[in-house]
Design a protein around this motif. Structure first.
Motif, mmCIF file in Angstrom:
data_model
loop_
_atom_site.group_PDB
_atom_site.id
_atom_site.type_symbol
_atom_site.label_atom_id
_atom_site.label_comp_id
_atom_site.label_asym_id
_atom_site.label_seq_id
_atom_site.Cartn_x
_atom_site.Cartn_y
_atom_site.Cartn_z
ATOM 1 N N ARG A 21 0.838 -1.210 0.000
ATOM 2 C CA ARG A 21 0.000 0.000 0.000
ATOM 3 C C ARG A 21 0.869 1.255 0.000
ATOM 4 N NH1 ARG A 21 -3.538 1.965 5.161
ATOM 5 N NH2 ARG A 21 -4.090 4.009 4.365
ATOM 6 N N THR A 22 1.945 1.248 0.766
ATOM 7 C CA THR A 22 2.828 2.406 0.823
ATOM 8 C C THR A 22 3.391 2.720 -0.563
ATOM 9 O OG1 THR A 22 3.393 1.987 3.134
ATOM 10 C CG2 THR A 22 4.958 3.307 1.849
ATOM 11 N N ILE A 23 3.864 1.713 -1.247
ATOM 12 C CA ILE A 23 4.404 1.905 -2.600
ATOM 13 C C ILE A 23 3.311 2.395 -3.537
ATOM 14 C CG2 ILE A 23 5.437 0.742 -4.596
ATOM 15 C CD1 ILE A 23 6.759 -1.195 -2.487
ATOM 16 N N TYR A 24 2.151 1.772 -3.464
ATOM 17 C CA TYR A 24 1.004 2.121 -4.307
ATOM 18 C C TYR A 24 0.656 3.602 -4.144
ATOM 19 C CZ TYR A 24 -3.898 1.692 -5.960
ATOM 20 O OH TYR A 24 -5.107 1.822 -6.609
ATOM 21 N N GLU A 25 0.521 4.035 -2.905
ATOM 22 C CA GLU A 25 0.152 5.420 -2.649
ATOM 23 C C GLU A 25 1.256 6.381 -3.072
ATOM 24 O OE1 GLU A 25 -1.104 5.476 1.465
ATOM 25 O OE2 GLU A 25 -3.141 4.892 0.891
ATOM 26 N N GLN A 26 2.512 6.020 -2.833
ATOM 27 C CA GLN A 26 3.624 6.886 -3.244
ATOM 28 C C GLN A 26 3.645 7.073 -4.758
ATOM 29 O OE1 GLN A 26 6.949 4.845 -1.480
ATOM 30 N NE2 GLN A 26 6.844 6.051 0.395
ATOM 31 N N GLU A 27 3.381 6.013 -5.484
ATOM 32 C CA GLU A 27 3.363 6.112 -6.943
ATOM 33 C C GLU A 27 2.218 6.992 -7.437
ATOM 34 O OE1 GLU A 27 5.573 4.998 -9.408
ATOM 35 O OE2 GLU A 27 6.752 4.917 -7.572
ATOM 36 N N LYS A 58 -1.612 1.524 -14.760
ATOM 37 C CA LYS A 58 -0.401 0.704 -14.648
ATOM 38 C C LYS A 58 -0.118 0.362 -13.193
ATOM 39 C CE LYS A 58 1.885 2.510 -18.774
ATOM 40 N NZ LYS A 58 2.979 3.352 -19.274
ATOM 41 N N ILE A 59 -0.322 1.325 -12.328
ATOM 42 C CA ILE A 59 -0.095 1.082 -10.900
ATOM 43 C C ILE A 59 -1.118 0.084 -10.370
ATOM 44 C CG2 ILE A 59 -0.110 2.178 -8.619
ATOM 45 C CD1 ILE A 59 1.037 4.666 -10.098
ATOM 46 N N TRP A 60 -2.368 0.209 -10.798
ATOM 47 C CA TRP A 60 -3.408 -0.748 -10.386
ATOM 48 C C TRP A 60 -3.021 -2.162 -10.834
ATOM 49 C CZ3 TRP A 60 -7.594 -1.157 -7.356
ATOM 50 C CH2 TRP A 60 -8.441 -2.244 -7.541
ATOM 51 N N ARG A 61 -2.590 -2.305 -12.084
ATOM 52 C CA ARG A 61 -2.211 -3.634 -12.589
ATOM 53 C C ARG A 61 -1.001 -4.177 -11.835
ATOM 54 N NH1 ARG A 61 -4.035 -0.875 -16.918
ATOM 55 N NH2 ARG A 61 -1.995 -0.276 -17.733
ATOM 56 N N TRP A 62 -0.078 -3.298 -11.469
ATOM 57 C CA TRP A 62 1.065 -3.717 -10.652
ATOM 58 C C TRP A 62 0.559 -4.253 -9.315
ATOM 59 C CZ3 TRP A 62 2.355 -1.629 -5.863
ATOM 60 C CH2 TRP A 62 3.518 -2.143 -5.293
ATOM 61 N N ARG A 65 -0.849 -7.679 -9.644
ATOM 62 C CA ARG A 65 0.218 -8.692 -9.729
ATOM 63 C C ARG A 65 0.809 -8.968 -8.346
ATOM 64 N NH1 ARG A 65 1.272 -5.626 -14.282
ATOM 65 N NH2 ARG A 65 3.042 -4.561 -13.297
ATOM 66 N N GLU A 66 0.981 -7.908 -7.565
ATOM 67 C CA GLU A 66 1.497 -8.076 -6.206
ATOM 68 C C GLU A 66 0.521 -8.894 -5.359
ATOM 69 O OE1 GLU A 66 4.539 -7.142 -4.837
ATOM 70 O OE2 GLU A 66 4.995 -6.790 -6.955
ATOM 71 N N PHE A 67 -0.759 -8.662 -5.563
ATOM 72 C CA PHE A 67 -1.777 -9.420 -4.828
ATOM 73 C C PHE A 67 -1.663 -10.910 -5.156
ATOM 74 C CE2 PHE A 67 -5.973 -11.386 -4.516
ATOM 75 C CZ PHE A 67 -6.305 -11.075 -3.206
ATOM 76 N N GLU A 68 -1.433 -11.225 -6.419
ATOM 77 C CA GLU A 68 -1.366 -12.615 -6.863
ATOM 78 C C GLU A 68 -0.097 -13.339 -6.398
ATOM 79 O OE1 GLU A 68 -3.698 -14.471 -8.276
ATOM 80 O OE2 GLU A 68 -5.063 -12.770 -8.271
ATOM 81 N N LYS A 69 0.956 -12.572 -6.101
ATOM 82 C CA LYS A 69 2.210 -13.194 -5.670
ATOM 83 C C LYS A 69 1.986 -14.024 -4.417
ATOM 84 C CE LYS A 69 5.662 -10.113 -7.572
ATOM 85 N NZ LYS A 69 6.679 -9.095 -7.258
ATOM 86 N N GLY A 70 2.506 -15.220 -4.435
ATOM 87 C CA GLY A 70 2.392 -16.099 -3.286
ATOM 88 C C GLY A 70 1.077 -16.848 -3.199
ATOM 89 N N GLY A 123 -8.277 -6.860 -4.363
ATOM 90 C CA GLY A 123 -8.808 -8.226 -4.308
ATOM 91 C C GLY A 123 -10.327 -8.241 -4.416
ATOM 92 N N TYR A 124 -10.863 -7.406 -5.298
ATOM 93 C CA TYR A 124 -12.320 -7.230 -5.393
ATOM 94 C C TYR A 124 -13.073 -8.530 -5.693
ATOM 95 C CZ TYR A 124 -11.842 -7.218 -10.496
ATOM 96 O OH TYR A 124 -11.564 -7.563 -11.789
ATOM 97 N N LYS A 125 -12.499 -9.404 -6.483
ATOM 98 C CA LYS A 125 -13.217 -10.642 -6.821
ATOM 99 C C LYS A 125 -13.486 -11.457 -5.557
ATOM 100 C CE LYS A 125 -11.074 -10.839 -11.345
ATOM 101 N NZ LYS A 125 -9.976 -11.438 -12.101
ATOM 102 N N GLU A 126 -12.476 -11.570 -4.727
ATOM 103 C CA GLU A 126 -12.617 -12.319 -3.486
ATOM 104 C C GLU A 126 -13.558 -11.606 -2.525
ATOM 105 O OE1 GLU A 126 -9.777 -11.733 -5.095
ATOM 106 O OE2 GLU A 126 -9.108 -13.778 -5.545
ATOM 107 N N LEU A 127 -13.488 -10.288 -2.467
ATOM 108 C CA LEU A 127 -14.354 -9.524 -1.570
ATOM 109 C C LEU A 127 -15.822 -9.676 -1.962
ATOM 110 C CD1 LEU A 127 -12.218 -6.268 -1.215
ATOM 111 C CD2 LEU A 127 -12.464 -8.118 0.460
#
Length: 162
Positions: A21-27, A58-62, A65-70, A123-127
């Motif tokens: 979230r910190t990175i997302y908001e900074q971008e 682009k930031i949203w798509r990033w 991808r971060e959400f999907e990691k792991g 993670g809107y689909k899961e929510l």
């Protein structure tokens, strides 16, 4: 904060969610500051808006991808926990105490800076799935309390038998 969107065990993902979230908001802040500087140039407002929306996309798509990691090969349970954590860090009073309705926690700039609510919905689909599941479960509980049978339950069983 909608409690239907909090899955038991979501806390295991909150540290990671805060970092992303910190990175997302900074971008997003970086893009908006740059947009303010571009406004001084001789360009159409429409072009600037479209460029900003493309950058924010682009930031949203990033973030997606971060959400999907792991989560590769993980259960739906884990996906729900992660989506809940991302939602919780944006919307919980505990996480954002003392910063007003839509104010951030000052991590990304000035104290009381506006918080990006969109992050909580990566993670809107899961929510949405969780909300519908819990709403359906409440409806079933109400039907059971009233002593009525659920529509579709018998029909579904008959279809399986045929």
């Amino acid at each position: 904060l909608d409690l239907d969107l909090l899955w038991d065990g979501f806390e295991t993902f909150t540290t990671e969610a805060r970092e992303i979230r910190t990175i997302y908001e900074q971008e997003l802040i970086r893009i908006r500051k740059r947009e303010g500087q571009k406004g001084k140039r001789k360009r159409g407002a429409w072009d600037e808006r479209m460029e900003r929306e493309e950058e924010e996309g682009k930031i949203w798509r990033w973030a997606e991808r971060e959400f999907e990691k792991g989560l590769e090969g993980k259960s739906e349970e884990e996906r729900r926990k992660k989506a809940s954590a991302w939602y919780w860090i944006v919307y919980s009073e505990e996480e954002n105490k003392g910063n007003g309705e839509n104010k951030g926690n000052g991590e990304n700039g000035e104290e009381g800076e506006e918080r990006e609510l969109s992050f909580g919905w990566v993670g809107y689909k899961e929510l949405v799935e969780m909300k519908l599941m819990r709403k359906r479960n409440r409806g079933e509980e109400e039907k059971e309390e009233e002593g009525g049978e659920l529509k579709g339950e018998e029909e579904g069983e008959e279809e399986k038998e045929e």
